[in-house]
Design an enzyme around this catalytic site. Sequence first.
Site, PDB file in Angstrom:
ATOM      1  N   ALA A   1       0.803  -1.238   0.000  1.00 56.20           N
ATOM      2  CA  ALA A   1       0.000   0.000   0.000  1.00 56.20           C
ATOM      3  C   ALA A   1       0.830   1.280   0.000  1.00 56.20           C
ATOM      4  O   ALA A   1       0.315   2.348  -0.314  1.00 56.20           O
ATOM      5  CB  ALA A   1      -0.947  -0.009   1.208  1.00 56.20           C
TER       6      ALA A   1
ATOM      7  N   GLY B   1       6.520  -5.736 -18.345  1.00 57.05           N
ATOM      8  CA  GLY B   1       5.437  -6.716 -18.513  1.00 57.05           C
ATOM      9  C   GLY B   1       4.602  -6.396 -19.732  1.00 57.05           C
ATOM     10  O   GLY B   1       4.148  -7.297 -20.451  1.00 57.05           O
TER      11      GLY B   1
ATOM     12  N   LYS C   1      12.205   1.622 -12.115  1.00 59.10           N
ATOM     13  CA  LYS C   1      11.673   0.302 -12.520  1.00 59.10           C
ATOM     14  C   LYS C   1      12.766  -0.760 -12.437  1.00 59.10           C
ATOM     15  O   LYS C   1      13.891  -0.543 -12.895  1.00 59.10           O
ATOM     16  CB  LYS C   1      11.076   0.371 -13.937  1.00 59.10           C
TER      17      LYS C   1
ATOM     18  N   SER D   1      -2.318  -9.314 -15.483  1.00 61.84           N
ATOM     19  CA  SER D   1      -1.936  -8.665 -16.740  1.00 61.84           C
ATOM     20  C   SER D   1      -0.727  -7.778 -16.506  1.00 61.84           C
ATOM     21  O   SER D   1      -0.633  -7.118 -15.469  1.00 61.84           O
ATOM     22  CB  SER D   1      -3.095  -7.823 -17.287  1.00 61.84           C
ATOM     23  N   GLY D   2       0.159  -7.748 -17.487  1.00 60.97           N
ATOM     24  CA  GLY D   2       1.308  -6.838 -17.438  1.00 60.97           C
ATOM     25  C   GLY D   2       0.883  -5.397 -17.599  1.00 60.97           C
ATOM     26  O   GLY D   2       1.677  -4.484 -17.365  1.00 60.97           O
ATOM     27  N   ASN D   3      -0.359  -5.177 -17.987  1.00 52.82           N
ATOM     28  CA  ASN D   3      -0.866  -3.808 -18.103  1.00 52.82           C
ATOM     29  C   ASN D   3      -2.385  -3.822 -17.981  1.00 52.82           C
ATOM     30  O   ASN D   3      -3.056  -4.555 -18.691  1.00 52.82           O
ATOM     31  CB  ASN D   3      -0.446  -3.190 -19.446  1.00 52.82           C
ATOM     32  N   MET D   4      -2.910  -3.001 -17.059  1.00 48.33           N
ATOM     33  CA  MET D   4      -4.345  -3.020 -16.760  1.00 48.33           C
ATOM     34  C   MET D   4      -5.117  -1.954 -17.534  1.00 48.33           C
ATOM     35  O   MET D   4      -6.293  -1.732 -17.261  1.00 48.33           O
ATOM     36  CB  MET D   4      -4.563  -2.782 -15.251  1.00 48.33           C
TER      37      MET D   4
ATOM     38  N   HIS E   1      10.492   3.480 -19.342  1.00 48.71           N
ATOM     39  CA  HIS E   1       9.891   3.674 -18.021  1.00 48.71           C
ATOM     40  C   HIS E   1      10.817   4.515 -17.139  1.00 48.71           C
ATOM     41  O   HIS E   1      11.994   4.682 -17.430  1.00 48.71           O
ATOM     42  CB  HIS E   1       9.650   2.322 -17.328  1.00 48.71           C
TER      43      HIS E   1
ATOM     44  N   MET F   1       2.234   2.273  -6.994  1.00 48.30           N
ATOM     45  CA  MET F   1       0.917   1.784  -7.410  1.00 48.30           C
ATOM     46  C   MET F   1       0.005   1.571  -6.206  1.00 48.30           C
ATOM     47  O   MET F   1      -1.209   1.780  -6.303  1.00 48.30           O
ATOM     48  CB  MET F   1       1.063   0.480  -8.208  1.00 48.30           C
TER      49      MET F   1
HETATM   50  N1  LIG Z   1       0.114  -4.344 -14.583  1.00 51.71           N
HETATM   51  C1  LIG Z   1       0.111  -3.003 -14.567  1.00 51.71           C
HETATM   52  O1  LIG Z   1      -0.783  -2.349 -15.137  1.00 51.71           O
HETATM   53  C2  LIG Z   1       1.182  -2.297 -13.804  1.00 51.71           C
HETATM   54  C3  LIG Z   1       2.132  -3.030 -13.167  1.00 51.71           C
HETATM   55  N2  LIG Z   1       3.072  -2.423 -12.381  1.00 51.71           N
HETATM   56  C4  LIG Z   1       3.962  -3.319 -11.645  1.00 51.71           C
HETATM   57  O2  LIG Z   1       3.608  -3.270 -10.264  1.00 51.71           O
HETATM   58  C5  LIG Z   1       4.752  -3.559  -9.468  1.00 51.71           C
HETATM   59  C6  LIG Z   1       4.945  -2.472  -8.415  1.00 51.71           C
HETATM   60  O3  LIG Z   1       5.283  -1.261  -9.051  1.00 51.71           O
HETATM   61  P1  LIG Z   1       5.509   0.079  -8.204  1.00 51.71           P
HETATM   62  O4  LIG Z   1       4.287   0.412  -7.418  1.00 51.71           O
HETATM   63  O5  LIG Z   1       6.049   1.076  -9.156  1.00 51.71           O
HETATM   64  O6  LIG Z   1       6.673  -0.396  -7.208  1.00 51.71           O
HETATM   65  P2  LIG Z   1       6.982   0.080  -5.725  1.00 51.71           P
HETATM   66  O7  LIG Z   1       8.324  -0.449  -5.388  1.00 51.71           O
HETATM   67  O8  LIG Z   1       6.738   1.561  -5.616  1.00 51.71           O
HETATM   68  O9  LIG Z   1       5.849  -0.637  -4.840  1.00 51.71           O
HETATM   69  C7  LIG Z   1       5.870  -1.993  -4.466  1.00 51.71           C
HETATM   70  C8  LIG Z   1       5.390  -2.051  -3.041  1.00 51.71           C
HETATM   71  O10 LIG Z   1       5.200  -3.405  -2.655  1.00 51.71           O
HETATM   72  C9  LIG Z   1       5.797  -3.582  -1.390  1.00 51.71           C
HETATM   73  N3  LIG Z   1       6.126  -4.960  -1.101  1.00 51.71           N
HETATM   74  C10 LIG Z   1       7.111  -5.723  -1.646  1.00 51.71           C
HETATM   75  N4  LIG Z   1       7.126  -6.946  -1.062  1.00 51.71           N
HETATM   76  C11 LIG Z   1       6.123  -6.951  -0.147  1.00 51.71           C
HETATM   77  C12 LIG Z   1       5.634  -7.917   0.768  1.00 51.71           C
HETATM   78  N5  LIG Z   1       6.173  -9.133   0.862  1.00 51.71           N
HETATM   79  N6  LIG Z   1       4.589  -7.591   1.559  1.00 51.71           N
HETATM   80  C13 LIG Z   1       4.014  -6.375   1.463  1.00 51.71           C
HETATM   81  N7  LIG Z   1       4.445  -5.401   0.626  1.00 51.71           N
HETATM   82  C14 LIG Z   1       5.479  -5.698  -0.181  1.00 51.71           C
HETATM   83  C15 LIG Z   1       7.031  -2.693  -1.447  1.00 51.71           C
HETATM   84  O11 LIG Z   1       7.580  -2.492  -0.164  1.00 51.71           O
HETATM   85  P3  LIG Z   1       9.179  -2.241  -0.041  1.00 51.71           P
HETATM   86  O12 LIG Z   1       9.437  -0.921  -0.681  1.00 51.71           O
HETATM   87  O13 LIG Z   1       9.408  -2.276   1.440  1.00 51.71           O
HETATM   88  O14 LIG Z   1       9.848  -3.374  -0.773  1.00 51.71           O
HETATM   89  C16 LIG Z   1       6.435  -1.446  -2.070  1.00 51.71           C
HETATM   90  O15 LIG Z   1       5.791  -0.630  -1.122  1.00 51.71           O
HETATM   91  C17 LIG Z   1       5.912  -3.716 -10.459  1.00 51.71           C
HETATM   92  O16 LIG Z   1       6.097  -5.091 -10.733  1.00 51.71           O
HETATM   93  C18 LIG Z   1       5.411  -2.971 -11.690  1.00 51.71           C
HETATM   94  O17 LIG Z   1       6.023  -3.384 -12.879  1.00 51.71           O
HETATM   95  C19 LIG Z   1       3.134  -1.071 -12.242  1.00 51.71           C
HETATM   96  C20 LIG Z   1       2.223  -0.287 -12.885  1.00 51.71           C
HETATM   97  C21 LIG Z   1       1.169  -0.823 -13.731  1.00 51.71           C
HETATM   98  O1  LIG Z   2       6.749  -0.516 -13.360  1.00 51.42           O
HETATM   99  C1  LIG Z   2       5.951   0.273 -13.912  1.00 51.42           C
HETATM  100  O2  LIG Z   2       5.902   1.473 -13.610  1.00 51.42           O
HETATM  101  C2  LIG Z   2       5.027  -0.250 -14.939  1.00 51.42           C
HETATM  102  N1  LIG Z   2       5.002  -1.535 -15.103  1.00 51.42           N
HETATM  103  C3  LIG Z   2       4.187  -2.254 -16.003  1.00 51.42           C
HETATM  104  C4  LIG Z   2       5.039  -2.997 -17.006  1.00 51.42           C
HETATM  105  O3  LIG Z   2       6.050  -3.600 -16.592  1.00 51.42           O
HETATM  106  O4  LIG Z   2       4.719  -2.991 -18.190  1.00 51.42           O
HETATM  107  C5  LIG Z   2       3.080  -1.433 -16.607  1.00 51.42           C
HETATM  108  C6  LIG Z   2       3.372   0.016 -16.808  1.00 51.42           C
HETATM  109  O5  LIG Z   2       3.976   0.200 -18.044  1.00 51.42           O
HETATM  110  C7  LIG Z   2       4.129   0.659 -15.663  1.00 51.42           C
END
Ligand SMILES: NC(=O)C1=CN([C@@H]2O[C@H](COP(=O)(O)OP(=O)(O)OC[C@H]3O[C@@H](n4cnc5c(N)ncnc54)[C@H](OP(=O)(O)O)[C@@H]3O)[C@@H](O)[C@H]2O)C=CC1
Ligand SMILES: O=C(O)C1=N[C@H](C(=O)O)C[C@H](O)C1
Length: 265
Positions: free
Chosen positions: A8, A164, A158, A121-124, A154, A12
């Site tokens: 949280a 993804g 990242k 999904s790698g992208n929502m 990106h 994201m």
């Molecule tokens: N599919 C989609 O549409 C999208 C996918 N993504 C993906 O989402 C993921 C997260 O991206 P982003 O938000 O930028 O990354 P961040 O590093 O900002 O956020 C990830 C969060 O998850 C936490 N976390 C990791 N491990 C645990 C655990 N075991 N228990 C609880 N919390 C945990 C992290 O904590 P800590 O910092 O302490 O490790 C951090 O707060 C990536 O894989 C990214 O590629 C992103 C955007 C869009």
């Molecule tokens: O890590 C990100 O920020 C993002 N991750 C996803 C990916 O790996 O494609 C989706 C988005 O592009 C942002």
Amino acid sequence: MRLVVVGAEGRMGRMLVRAVAQAEGCTLSAAIEREGSAALGQDAGTLAGLQPLGVDITDDPLTAFAAADGVLDFTAPAATVHFAELAAQARIVHVVGTTGLSDDDLAKLKAASYHARIVRSGNMSLGVNLMAALVRKVAATLGADFDIEILEMHHRMKVDAPSGTALLLGEAAAEGRGVDLPTVRVSTRDGHTGARKPGDIGFATLRGGSVVGDHSVLFAGPGETLTISHHAADRGLFASGAVKAALWAHPKPPGLYSMADVLDL
Ligand SMILES: NC(=O)C1=CN([C@@H]2O[C@H](COP(=O)(O)OP(=O)(O)OC[C@H]3O[C@@H](n4cnc5c(N)ncnc54)[C@H](OP(=O)(O)O)[C@@H]3O)[C@@H](O)[C@H]2O)C=CC1
Ligand SMILES: O=C(O)C1=N[C@H](C(=O)O)C[C@H](O)C1
């Protein structure tokens, strides 16, 4: 629908808390961070830049999942595999946005989907999933003399590459051509590489600044290049897609679903 946001405090995670708070038909029932996180005990709404929501961040996903209908998970591969096992035990919806999952991780998600309803999904976003459908069609239409290259950029934080989304687009292109992506994937080029192998699908990765997510698929043929591109301007679009996926999956039977299923593409 009672939803838990894991990770949280993340980029994201905060967006997901906002999206749940603002969406109709769902409430935030819990917010999770890892053990030892400085965010533990803070109000999830305040952390996301909203008014307090009365939901403090905890490190207890087991209790949270038992009292929820679904979990929104954009964290990291090891965490996502663990959350999938817990979601399966609790028989709830698990929306997985996490990227960089290995084949072994994906097999574990598949196993969990016998009990959980998993949307991954790698992208929502609507735009990227529509783009994937277009890429599949174009790849099937153009002949082998059109080379397929995928370019993504990106933000500097990242941690996985190719993105993804790039892989999702590569899979769509490979499907259109009737081949398996791993057999034609080229993710690195450096030094004396020799000429491009016919049929390869190439990936190029750029990282820098605060770029949310840019993707292009190029079909480079004799004398002309067709490019299909997507530009994400705001992470809110991934978060609202994740909430939509959770609401869609709520009445569905256990299984592994994609955003293309949710959007009926
Ligand atoms: N599919 C989609 O549409 C999208 C996918 N993504 C993906 O989402 C993921 C997260 O991206 P982003 O938000 O930028 O990354 P961040 O590093 O900002 O956020 C990830 C969060 O998850 C936490 N976390 C990791 N491990 C645990 C655990 N075991 N228990 C609880 N919390 C945990 C992290 O904590 P800590 O910092 O302490 O490790 C951090 O707060 C990536 O894989 C990214 O590629 C992103 C955007 C869009
Ligand atoms: O890590 C990100 O920020 C993002 N991750 C996803 C990916 O790996 O494609 C989706 C988005 O592009 C942002």
